[in-house]
Design a protein around this motif. Structure first.
Motif, PDB file in Angstrom:
ATOM      1  N   HIS A 177       0.844  -1.204   0.000  1.00  0.00           N
ATOM      2  CA  HIS A 177       0.000   0.000   0.000  1.00  0.00           C
ATOM      3  C   HIS A 177       0.877   1.251   0.000  1.00  0.00           C
ATOM      4  O   HIS A 177       2.076   1.178   0.238  1.00  0.00           O
ATOM      5  CB  HIS A 177      -0.904   0.028   1.246  1.00  0.00           C
ATOM      6  CG  HIS A 177      -0.136   0.177   2.535  1.00  0.00           C
ATOM      7  ND1 HIS A 177       0.559  -0.863   3.120  1.00  0.00           N
ATOM      8  CD2 HIS A 177       0.082   1.257   3.334  1.00  0.00           C
ATOM      9  CE1 HIS A 177       1.154  -0.441   4.227  1.00  0.00           C
ATOM     10  NE2 HIS A 177       0.886   0.847   4.381  1.00  0.00           N
ATOM     11  N   ASP A 217       0.765   5.204   1.861  1.00  0.00           N
ATOM     12  CA  ASP A 217       0.057   5.890   2.944  1.00  0.00           C
ATOM     13  C   ASP A 217      -0.655   7.110   2.355  1.00  0.00           C
ATOM     14  O   ASP A 217      -0.166   7.734   1.420  1.00  0.00           O
ATOM     15  CB  ASP A 217       1.038   6.311   4.048  1.00  0.00           C
ATOM     16  CG  ASP A 217       1.630   5.092   4.768  1.00  0.00           C
ATOM     17  OD1 ASP A 217       1.036   4.004   4.692  1.00  0.00           O
ATOM     18  OD2 ASP A 217       2.694   5.245   5.405  1.00  0.00           O
ATOM     19  N   HIS A 234       4.799   0.200   0.030  1.00  0.00           N
ATOM     20  CA  HIS A 234       5.484  -0.639   1.016  1.00  0.00           C
ATOM     21  C   HIS A 234       4.556  -1.738   1.527  1.00  0.00           C
ATOM     22  O   HIS A 234       3.339  -1.678   1.319  1.00  0.00           O
ATOM     23  CB  HIS A 234       6.039   0.211   2.171  1.00  0.00           C
ATOM     24  CG  HIS A 234       5.034   1.096   2.844  1.00  0.00           C
ATOM     25  ND1 HIS A 234       4.525   2.242   2.263  1.00  0.00           N
ATOM     26  CD2 HIS A 234       4.425   1.003   4.047  1.00  0.00           C
ATOM     27  CE1 HIS A 234       3.665   2.806   3.078  1.00  0.00           C
ATOM     28  NE2 HIS A 234       3.576   2.076   4.167  1.00  0.00           N
TER      29      HIS A 234
END
Ligand SMILES: O=C(O)CCC(=O)C(=O)O
Ligand SMILES: [Fe+2]
Length: 249
Positions: free
Chosen positions: A129, A131, A185
């Motif tokens: 994903h 952030d 990440h």
């Protein structure tokens, strides 16, 4: 912090799911991800999601946890702002931008625990994903497992007890008109060892309009409110966040 975090996660599962263990809002304690329809979308982890506004009213039996979190957030919020200001300077964004648009109330802390996973080759601790915020500051313990996607491959981020990890989020990518990249990440699981991390998410207010600073702008203007609504729709419809590409011009 780590001592307090471990003590918190060691509470029995029914107490954690009750949601009033810390007197936080509903859905503060999360485990797995309810929207997952296959292993690929499942995250083998549990987390407490703590909005900075809720810290003063956290339950007093957990006074030491509360004061630790308070001190931690105070330090990290100052650090996040300084880093954001430094990164924004070459883009021609005024240093007061963050002071004006990121009040303490929208940022939040997430305490993560990754339990040992018997099928670690098939399941991630946290699926890949980016952030959603401006930037995230992460402290990981010595177990390791965080990976970033760089130059077409996944690289492990070596644990370092002396270091914090700073990730650029979607909002900085949009603000910088793509100059800073929101890093993809994920966290891999371990069969034998549990892992802990803490992440501080530095976010704008819900209704601040994010405008790309360069010309031509890569992204249309949007707010955190709009971005979260879009993410929610995407997660419900296709099982995952699509992210910034939804806002490309
Ligand atoms: O556990 C980690 O190292 C990373 C956590 C993370 O990426 C997140 O909470 O968004
Ligand atoms: Fe993350």
């Amino acid at each position: 912090m780590q001592y307090e975090q471990k003590r918190l996660f060691r509470q029995p599962f029914p107490k954690k799911v009750e949601n009033n263990l810390l007197n936080l809002s509903a859905n503060s304690y999360r485990w797995g991800n309810p929207e997952a329809t296959c292993l690929k979308q499942f995250s083998w982890s549990e987390a407490f999601h703590i909005s900075t506004t809720e810290i003063p009213t956290m339950r007093t039996e957990h006074k030491s946890l509360r004061s630790t979190i308070e001190a931690f957030v105070k330090t990290l919020s100052g650090l996040a702002r300084s880093i954001a200001e430094i990164l924004a300077q070459p883009l021609g964004i005024k240093p007061v931008y963050f002071e004006e648009n990121c009040p303490a109330r929208t940022s939040y802390l997430r305490l993560n625990r990754y339990a040992p996973c018997p099928f670690s080759s098939q399941v991630y601790g946290l699926i890949s994903h980016t952030d959603t915020d401006f930037l995230t500051i992460v402290y990981q313990d010595q177990v390791g497992g965080l990976e970033i996607y760089k130059d077409g491959r996944w690289l492990g981020v070596k644990p370092n007890p002396e270091a914090l990890i700073v990730n650029i989020g979607d909002f900085f990518e949009a603000l910088s008109n793509g100059i800073y990249k929101s890093i993809k990440h994920r966290v891999v699981t371990s069969q034998k060892v549990e892992r802990f991390s803490v992440a501080y998410f530095y976010c704008p207010s819900y209704d601040v309009v994010i405008k790309s600073c360069g010309k031509p702008a890569l992204y249309r203007q949007f707010t955190l409110r709009e971005y979260k609504q879009q993410t929610q729709i995407d997660v419900q419809e296709i099982g995952e966040k699509v992210g910034l590409s939804r806002f490309l011009l």
